[in-house]
Design an enzyme around this catalytic site. Structure first.
Site, PDB file in Angstrom:
ATOM      1  CB  THR A 299      38.075  31.407  43.638  1.00 33.18           C
ATOM      2  OG1 THR A 299      37.195  30.784  42.709  1.00 33.18           O
ATOM      3  CG2 THR A 299      39.056  30.382  44.168  1.00 33.18           C
TER       4      THR A 299
ATOM      5  CD  GLU B 124      39.202  31.722  33.596  1.00 32.25           C
ATOM      6  OE1 GLU B 124      37.963  31.625  33.489  1.00 32.25           O
ATOM      7  OE2 GLU B 124      39.785  31.873  34.680  1.00 32.25           O
TER       8      GLU B 124
ATOM      9  CE  LYS C 106      49.295  36.869  37.201  1.00 29.94           C
ATOM     10  NZ  LYS C 106      49.217  35.412  36.915  1.00 29.94           N
TER      11      LYS C 106
END
Lengths: 425, 425
Positions: B13, B189, B204
């Site tokens: 993607t 997912e 993150k």
């Protein structure tokens, strides 16, 4: 270790904030950059009481700063145009980088100054000119550099946003009452024209539009409307219809050219921009890859503005002239879109005689112009008069203006019709 | 004209989004930079159906890309750790700049990789690893470079934010029902662990904490809690008390060291972060000069992530290695604050027997631990049981945990006590 030598012109709120921030965070700046920022000289008519200048060379001759051979970066924080323009020109001619918070200077004289800077091979940076501590210039020119920017919408004047927020919160206080409060709190100037009539926001939007689309600075050709005509009634009715009224700068790249304007705007209450209250600022950026991103923070004040000034100085130290004057050598002179040619939804408020058939006459006129009504409030009549408030679909502004003219000519319509644009992003 | 030659590893993607964005916006990129970005080679197991590779060299040997002498910048978009680590190491050893969207790679192996990059004199950039299209890394490292960063609080995982938003909006749908919907929509997912247990957000936040405070990447030592235990009841009660529940990453520089954690958090409904709904991301940054600034946008998806990848590539072209690996050569190894040592307000929910004196027993225990109650809801009893919900003042977590233990030992308390931290910024 790289060392950058700074001369500050002007020691008001932002100047003193910048001087003090460079001193206070010297270690942090060294840690981050491996270099140091040193204020070599300060030019000011009188020192700021919060600044300890005991070990800093000061002068009341601002031109001594821009001509000082020991200075690499001139920070112009005197504001205004005439002297600032001369100072910045002289600094650039002397091949010194310039950092400024002066939005009027950039909006009006930017192109000449960027040309000077490019010819001299130095940077002219202005992050602090727009939205205080929010790094919006950097976000547009660097963070979103892979995108085509499509539009910007910003709350970029703390004074007007504070006034509108207070008018809404306080219920029944008029523009002039709240303006007085803002002046008492130091959020509005004694002469508030620059802020409340939107000139300050227009300077900022002019710059943002130019850097977003790569077009000349067209402050002269933009559309401008302040908030002094916004009434508590409008805020209340907008609220009933699900909107807040915000003073927005909007600029869009359209097939017909650049649409650039500042005016009061209805925004749906759930929109992120509608949450920006008080003196806070925010800019929403629409772009083709990143989609909509928004940048929020304090739009003014010593700390936030100094934050952006110092970031620009550090950028000069880190990058030299590599991102000097991004895109200002490749401006596309696109036409400006006249306000009559924009498309928008509209909020209309009118007072009518309380007689049967008035609403029918109004809606007939609207439908003749192919304007449909998205929502409508008709309030109880008092003393034989009734207010009608409506929000239209999106139509061409000149069509809406013609419809408004036609409605105004009805005998049953009593006052000037209030028209406020409604945001569609 | 400067020309930068890019090799893309991975054409999923984000890889295909990056490839297509570089093609689509080639003219805009040239206008802005005076240079050009050219994809010289793509390494992928199979081409993405949306990419026209007819004029691009492709290979299924990813190492051919990182060893290609005609490539200046390797874009690593294969995800995962093992192969990605080898690829990036090899690329850096070959003195190629690397741009990656791989948060796990940076969070776990970042320090070694940055050292390699510095030794090689090249950039390792990772804007796309955090919060998709939001230029948050740039804002922290450049836009706020003059500041001491004090704290960060972010909604940085779209899946968890979507689930919490839907659980709130839909009223009576459980975590598992909404998770199923998220999976059907492609927002979660098939194995949702990484997102819903907070591992992705933790990667993150580890990176954001490191670049904000100049400390090592301490993913191993951070506190982590997912959202799978959040119930519709909690969301409803939090709402009654004026809060929303968001899954937040929080990191703070304290006198005792670095506080770094990811967990569900109550935020006042009027707070800007509470407005961030659905799959959107936002990071609030508290800093000493700029104050609080917030950055909002899409946290995932081909376009937003590609936007950040391309911005990094353009930065490499503009700056070379001048801002290569900001601050990663001057890390301060501050201690990590254990979760038991943090201070927070707390939301507690418990079920008790509907008998006189129960609330008195609970409040007596709380007051013994010097915990005061900011707000409390006691609901009507059903089947002899009643829920009690309260929000405490700010106390040390270990004190709150001891109080909770003591309350749990009361015979009248029926279930495990739910504890959720309440934001104080």
């Amino acid at each position: 270790m790289k060392k950058i030598r700074v001369g500050i012109c002007g020691l008001g709120t932002v100047g003193s904030g910048t001087f003090n921030l460079i001193g206070k965070n010297a270690n942090e700046i060294s840690r981050k950059t491996g270099g140091s920022v040193k204020v070599v000289q300060v030019g000011c008519r009188r020192p700021h009481p919060d600044c300890d200048l005991s070990t800093t060379d000061t002068t009341n001759d601002l031109f001594a700063v821009v001509n000082n051979p020991d200075i690499d970066v001139v920070v112009e924080l005197i504001g205004g145009i005439d002297t600032a323009l001369e100072l910045v020109k002289q600094a650039l001619s002397n091949k010194k980088h310039v950092v400024t918070a002066n939005k009027a200077l950039i909006a009006i004289h930017g192109e000449d100054l960027f040309k000077l800077a490019m010819d001299a091979g130095v940077c002219l940076k202005f992050e602090a000119a727009i939205a205080g501590g929010i790094p919006i210039v950097k976000a547009i020119r660097e963070g979103l550099s892979g995108n085509n920017i499509e539009f910007l919408a910003g709350i970029i004047n703390g004074t007007t946003n504070f006034i509108l927020t207070e008018m809404e919160a306080a219920g029944n206080r008029s523009f002039s009452e709240v303006l007085k409060e803002a002046q008492d709190l130091g959020y509005a100037e004694a002469d508030p024209t620059f802020d409340v009539e939107g000139i300050d926001a227009a300077h900022k939007m002019t710059i943002l539009s130019s850097i977003s689309f790569g077009v000349p600075l067209r402050f002269d050709a933009m559309y401008l409307e302040g908030i002094s005509n916004i009434t508590v009634e409008d805020i209340k009715y907008a609220g009933e219809l699900g909107y807040k009224i915000k003073h927005l700068g909007i600029t869009t790249k359209t097939d017909a050219g650049i649409d650039l304007r500042v005016h009061p705007t209805l925004i749906e209450k759930s929109h992120m921009l509608a949450q920006v209250d008080g003196v806070m600022n925010a800019v929403l950026v629409g772009s083709d890859a990143a989609g909509q991103t928004m940048y929020y923070g304090a739009g003014a004040g010593a700390g936030p503005t100094a934050s952006s000034v110092v970031a620009d100085i550090i950028d000069v130290m880190r990058d030299g002239d590599s991102v000097a004057n991004l895109g200002f050598d490749a401006l596309m002179d696109l036409p400006m879109v006249d306000i009559s040619s924009i498309e928008s939804a509209y909020y209309l408020r009118l007072r009518v005689l309380d007689k049967p058939g008035v609403l029918a006459k109004i809606t007939t006129i609207l439908s003749r112009y192919k304007i449909s009504i998205e929502s409508l409030i008709q309030k109880d009549a008092k003393r034989g008069e009734a207010p009608i408030i409506l929000v239209s679909n999106i139509v061409l502004e000149k069509v809406m203006d013609e419809a408004i003219d036609a409605i105004s000519n009805l005998d049953e319509v009593l006052t000037d019709i209030t028209k406020i644009r409604v945001a569609s992003f």
